[in-house]
Design a protein around this motif. Sequence first.
Motif, PDB file in Angstrom:
ATOM      1  N   GLU A 131       0.539  -1.123  -0.142  1.00 58.20           N
ATOM      2  CA  GLU A 131       0.115   0.080   0.040  1.00 58.20           C
ATOM      3  C   GLU A 131       0.938   1.378  -0.120  1.00 58.20           C
ATOM      4  O   GLU A 131       1.572   1.465   0.914  1.00 58.20           O
ATOM      5  CB  GLU A 131      -0.838   0.078   1.223  1.00 58.20           C
ATOM      6  CG  GLU A 131      -1.916  -1.204   1.245  1.00 58.20           C
ATOM      7  CD  GLU A 131      -3.134  -1.134   2.115  1.00 58.20           C
ATOM      8  OE1 GLU A 131      -3.125  -0.134   2.960  1.00 58.20           O
ATOM      9  OE2 GLU A 131      -3.758  -2.075   2.230  1.00 58.20           O
ATOM     10  N   LEU A 132       0.835   2.098  -1.187  1.00 57.51           N
ATOM     11  CA  LEU A 132       1.634   3.124  -1.267  1.00 57.51           C
ATOM     12  C   LEU A 132       0.709   4.428  -1.645  1.00 57.51           C
ATOM     13  O   LEU A 132       1.221   5.456  -2.052  1.00 57.51           O
ATOM     14  CB  LEU A 132       2.504   3.068  -2.430  1.00 57.51           C
ATOM     15  CG  LEU A 132       3.672   1.807  -2.306  1.00 57.51           C
ATOM     16  CD1 LEU A 132       4.561   1.746  -3.395  1.00 57.51           C
ATOM     17  CD2 LEU A 132       4.367   1.930  -0.906  1.00 57.51           C
ATOM     18  N   GLY A 133      -0.528   4.149  -1.313  1.00 61.78           N
ATOM     19  CA  GLY A 133      -1.744   5.241  -1.816  1.00 61.78           C
ATOM     20  C   GLY A 133      -1.689   6.360  -1.056  1.00 61.78           C
ATOM     21  O   GLY A 133      -1.081   6.599   0.066  1.00 61.78           O
ATOM     22  N   VAL A 134      -2.628   7.103  -1.458  1.00 62.98           N
ATOM     23  CA  VAL A 134      -2.940   8.321  -0.629  1.00 62.98           C
ATOM     24  C   VAL A 134      -1.522   9.191  -0.107  1.00 62.98           C
ATOM     25  O   VAL A 134      -1.533   9.325   1.119  1.00 62.98           O
ATOM     26  CB  VAL A 134      -4.045   8.068   0.428  1.00 62.98           C
ATOM     27  CG1 VAL A 134      -4.711   9.381   0.611  1.00 62.98           C
ATOM     28  CG2 VAL A 134      -4.728   7.088   0.017  1.00 62.98           C
ATOM     29  N   ILE A 135      -0.634   9.385  -1.034  1.00 58.09           N
ATOM     30  CA  ILE A 135       0.657   9.873  -0.230  1.00 58.09           C
ATOM     31  C   ILE A 135       0.292  11.374  -0.517  1.00 58.09           C
ATOM     32  O   ILE A 135       0.417  12.066  -1.713  1.00 58.09           O
ATOM     33  CB  ILE A 135       1.511   9.216  -1.145  1.00 58.09           C
ATOM     34  CG1 ILE A 135       1.848   7.974  -0.358  1.00 58.09           C
ATOM     35  CG2 ILE A 135       3.077  10.086  -0.706  1.00 58.09           C
ATOM     36  CD1 ILE A 135       2.843   7.300  -1.418  1.00 58.09           C
ATOM     37  N   SER A 136      -0.125  12.258   0.530  1.00 59.11           N
ATOM     38  CA  SER A 136      -0.539  13.484   0.565  1.00 59.11           C
ATOM     39  C   SER A 136       0.069  14.523  -0.293  1.00 59.11           C
ATOM     40  O   SER A 136      -0.160  14.723  -1.593  1.00 59.11           O
ATOM     41  CB  SER A 136      -1.290  13.869   1.874  1.00 59.11           C
ATOM     42  OG  SER A 136      -0.139  13.637   2.621  1.00 59.11           O
ATOM     43  N   ASP A 137       0.942  15.184   0.216  1.00 64.69           N
ATOM     44  CA  ASP A 137       1.712  16.151  -0.180  1.00 64.69           C
ATOM     45  C   ASP A 137       2.535  15.491  -1.275  1.00 64.69           C
ATOM     46  O   ASP A 137       2.851  14.402  -1.208  1.00 64.69           O
ATOM     47  CB  ASP A 137       2.605  16.905   0.616  1.00 64.69           C
ATOM     48  CG  ASP A 137       2.198  18.246   1.191  1.00 64.69           C
ATOM     49  OD1 ASP A 137       1.290  18.662   0.478  1.00 64.69           O
ATOM     50  OD2 ASP A 137       2.957  18.804   1.969  1.00 64.69           O
ATOM     51  N   ASN A 138       2.929  16.150  -2.383  1.00 67.77           N
ATOM     52  CA  ASN A 138       3.522  15.629  -3.314  1.00 67.77           C
ATOM     53  C   ASN A 138       3.759  14.143  -3.580  1.00 67.77           C
ATOM     54  O   ASN A 138       3.239  13.527  -2.742  1.00 67.77           O
ATOM     55  CB  ASN A 138       5.257  16.117  -3.459  1.00 67.77           C
ATOM     56  CG  ASN A 138       5.391  16.750  -4.759  1.00 67.77           C
ATOM     57  OD1 ASN A 138       4.712  16.109  -5.801  1.00 67.77           O
ATOM     58  ND2 ASN A 138       5.869  17.905  -4.890  1.00 67.77           N
ATOM     59  N   GLN A 139       4.232  13.589  -4.568  1.00 69.11           N
ATOM     60  CA  GLN A 139       3.696  12.321  -4.957  1.00 69.11           C
ATOM     61  C   GLN A 139       4.691  11.611  -5.631  1.00 69.11           C
ATOM     62  O   GLN A 139       5.610  11.855  -6.041  1.00 69.11           O
ATOM     63  CB  GLN A 139       2.525  12.514  -5.752  1.00 69.11           C
ATOM     64  CG  GLN A 139       1.291  12.956  -4.809  1.00 69.11           C
ATOM     65  CD  GLN A 139       0.527  13.806  -5.652  1.00 69.11           C
ATOM     66  OE1 GLN A 139       0.725  14.434  -6.545  1.00 69.11           O
ATOM     67  NE2 GLN A 139      -0.697  14.094  -4.747  1.00 69.11           N
TER      68      GLN A 139
END
Lengths: 216, 1037
Positions: free
Chosen positions: B542-550
């Motif tokens: 799970e590497l999702g919803v990586i809020s600030d920059n991406q």
Amino acid sequence: MAPLSLFSVFVTFLLSLTPALSTNSEGNALHALRRRLSDPTNVLQSWDPTLVNPCTWFHVTCDSNNHVIRLDLGNSNVSGALGPELGELKHLQYLELYRNEIGGKIPEELGSLKNLVSMDLYENKFEGEIPKSLAKLKSLRFLRLNNNKLAGSIPRELTSLSNLKVFDVSNNNLCGTIPVDGPFATFPMERYLLPFSSLTLSSVNILPFYLHFMDY
Amino acid sequence: MFVSLPIYDQLSPVIQLFNQFLSFLLIFLLVAIIPDLVSSSTASVTSPFTYTNSKVKIAQERKEAKALLNWKISLLIKSQSLLSSWAGTTPCNWVRINCDQSKSVTHLHLSGYGLKGALHNLSFQSFPNLLNLDLSFNSLFGTIPSNISQLFKLSILNLSANQFIKKIPSEIGQLTSLYIIDLSMNCMTGLIPQELGMLSSLSDLELSSNNLTGVIPASLGNLRNLTTLYLFENQLSGSIPQELEMLSSLSDLALSSNNLTGVIPASFGNLSNLTTLYLNENQLSGSIPASLGNLNNLTVLDIGNNKLSGSIPQELGMLSSLSKLALSSNNLTGVIPTSLGNLRNLTTLYLYENQLSGSIPQELGMLNSLSDLELSSNNLTGVIPASFGNLSKLTTLYLYKNQLSGSIPQELGMLSSLSDLELALNNLTGVIPASFGNLSKLTTLYLYKNQLSSSIPQELGMLSSLSDLELALNNLTGVIPASFGNLSKLTTLYLFKNQLSGSIPQELGMLSSLSDLELTSNNFMGVIPASFGNLSKLTTLELGVISDNQLFGSIPRELGMLSSLSNLELSENNLTGAIPISFGNLSKLSTLYLHMNQLSGRISPELGDATQLHVLDLSSNQLNGEIPKELGNLTLLIDLFLDNNKLSGHIPNNFGMLSNLDRLNLARNSLNGLIPELENCKKLWVLNLSNNHLSKFIPLQISNFHFLQYLDLSQNLITGEIPQQLGDLKTLEILNLSHNALFGSIPSSFVQMLSLRSIDLSYNQLRGPIPNTKAFREASIEAFRNNKGLCGNATGLKACPSTISQVVAIKKFHPRSEDSVVNLKAFTSEIRSLTEIRHHNIVKLYGFCSHPRHLLLVYEFLEGGSLEKILNNDELAQEFDWAKRLNVVKARIMSSDTSYWTSFAGTFGYTAPECAYTMEVSEKCDVYSFGVVTLEVLMGRHPGALISSLLSSSFASSSHDVPLEDVLDERLALSTNQELEKVVLVAKIALTCLHTSPQSRPTMQQVYQKLSNWKSPFTKPLCMITLRDLIDLGNLN
């Protein structure tokens, strides 16, 4: 003495495996449900109790705070019975267990699901009485218990469910009278019961009986 | 319990000094020595029999042989072969049998011999000298025969670990030589016989692990020599009898895992020989007696899993021999007594799952034998004592789920034996101590859900035993240390919901044991390391919803090599490029979340090979091309979300095979063609096909989705009529068909959609009435906007021109024999006139019934009740404007146009005075009623008060000077002059109809004519017109 110590060592061992679980009461409640149900088609296979929360489990929907708000196990070919743990799902809005083979009593603990909007237990094998505790479900809009083996009468207490729009208890073994207060007062009873002249539910199990009061 | 131990006197105190687990092993070693001890001890016991005469001896020996052989042949065949040495007439030579000097059987040792059979066939009366009957650990079944009481010399009875059922025979109480009874681990039910209380020699009573019910008999208090009482794992109820306090020799008492209620007797503090006390897993309540602090031989006190309340008595700190103290899973409150720091022999301290508060006493740091310390799930506050650094034998430290604050003492890094450290779910702040790098035996480190900050110490990379590292839900910053690549035993790494940044180190690809990697909700940037393709045991990534920059770049095709992968979550990043074709190799993939990226290209048909997929979410990307029909092979799919892409072409027809589908969302694409029938998708509860170019009709089969709660087909090119069958969707809550080209009327079946709460039918070609249900009535006008004439009972919607109603008005003519001809004439003339006049303001005649006894006319029913309802409601009354009111007045005419009312349907307030007295109904009565109703429409309220003041006063009185304007409904303004003229005319007509003299009232014919040409009798302004003016003009002629 020896076996006792072995026993306690074993219990300690088991307890040591479970700390992450004990912090997750909703996951625990669902996992307890899983243990009660027989699941020949493996619809509950994804229900892994070691996860931080049950939000990634199939047929479970959470809100943004990771609280369980929906349980969708309609048409899932599960049997067994429900247990008191379901009452732990304090944020649940939809309890969809229709069309299965679930039997036993409707746990009175379901009355603590304060946010419940819909309780669909229809087309199962539930028996016993409709718990009075359901009267505590103040948000309840849909209560469908039809096509089970419920007995006893419709609890008077349900008249306090002011948001109730659909109430279906047809095809059970209910008897007694239909409540006339609360949401039941606006139900056009004569439309459904006049052919049977007496205002009892004794023949409910043969009537395609619908009580609904979303209108009028 | 496992074996009979004739050595208890000498050895048991020694054993008890040992650590319990060691003692368990020791017993097995001792078993080898037992036979010697047995034969020497039995020799002395049996010596009184040596004088017996030899003839009697032989007879007895034969009798015993016969009894044993009879029993042998009653056993199952296989068991018989185990006893092959049992043959002949001299049992003293057979295996597992000992005799006394007179050759009579004294010991039968068949423990763990694999015997299957029942006990009834053993003739107990044949063994007058039997001292020890040990049949433990076999598979003997049936009941324990009550004639076992014939073994009157029996000293040891061990039937443990068999399958005996039913009750314990009370006759055992007659075997007064009994020293040991062990019936544990059977399936026995019923009560514990109170007769057992008569066995005054009894030292050891073990009935544990059965299904015994009822209470513990008070008579057991008589067993003054009892040292061991094991009743655990039964279903015993009631309270613990006070009488047990008399068991002054008692050393081991275990009543755990029953349903015992009531309190722990304070008098247990007098059982001074007690070394182990197990009362755990019952329903015991009340507080812990302080007197337990007197039990200075106690090594184990386990009272966990009860309902004990109150605080922990500080006297427990006096139990200097204690090695295990378990008070967990109760309702204990208050603080942890500092006196517990005196328990220097303590190895296990369980206080978890209580409501203990206050801070953790630093004195616990003096418990230097401690290996297991669990204080989790309490309300403990304050800091973790630095003194814990002294607990050098500690292997487990659980402090999770408290309210501990402050930083983690770096001294914990000295706990070199520690294997399990769980401090999660507290309010800990500060850094993760670098000293943790010394915890070389650590396998589990849980620090999640605290407020830990700063970066993760790279020293954690030295924890070579670590398998589970959970640091999620903190405020950790900085990068993931590259040293983590050394954690070769790591299986779980949770770092989600922190503020970690930098790139994801490619070294993580070296964690060959890793199965669960969750890094969601951080500030990582850069690419997904291709080295992840080496994580062959990975099941969740799970590497999702990586809020600030991406994360950007494309998804490494190497991920397709993760053959164990079951969950892949890369959503809400900036990933570009296509979905790797290699994903078709992920044969165990169950969930794939790639939504909210910039993925482009086509969905490869190979994805249809990932047949274990249950959830596929590719929504909100730039995917184009057609939906591959191969996705229809993913029959396990529960959720399929492809919405908000650029997909085109048809929806594959074989989606109808996705029989497990709960939710299908294909909205916001450019799909065209027909809506597929989805014939097997019987579980659907969400169907969203909106915002496409789908055309033709709504398929009739849509009604097969019996469980649909959400249906959105809006913004398509769907035409045709809405199928009547849609009304079968009784659980549908939300329905959106807006922005299509649907025509015709809304099916009447919609009134069956009882669950509906939101509806949108706007921007179609619909006409006709909306269903009169709450969902429709309460819908906003937006829901109906831009159609071809929807009408009905909803705010902002026009009322329908005529009510299609089943309710009718019936006029009944009284058949009076004397003038039946007249009656019939009037009846037929009314029918004729009504059938000849066709005008929308004239009440419709539906039919009639002409029968010698019943002359009935059936009219359209104009709801009288609704007039009152409307006028009483300000909002409705305002909508009921003058134009509508004047129309209603005209419509009333024909309904009242008869001289032959015989059953007056109006209420008393509408009846002319002379009609009320006589109930003699005439045309003039009808005219009067018409006047009342008309005036009510104009005034907006019942004109009763006005009429009576006009009637009761002379024409000259001031009540006639009231301006007409004051009488009219003040909620409505008069807009046009034309309207004004009509209102004045109608008011005049109404007042004329109310004339006290019936003869002065106009006929309905006259009223109709007047209303047809709408000529106002006045030219002066409204404010000048009084009621007198209106009446003054006389009748209409």
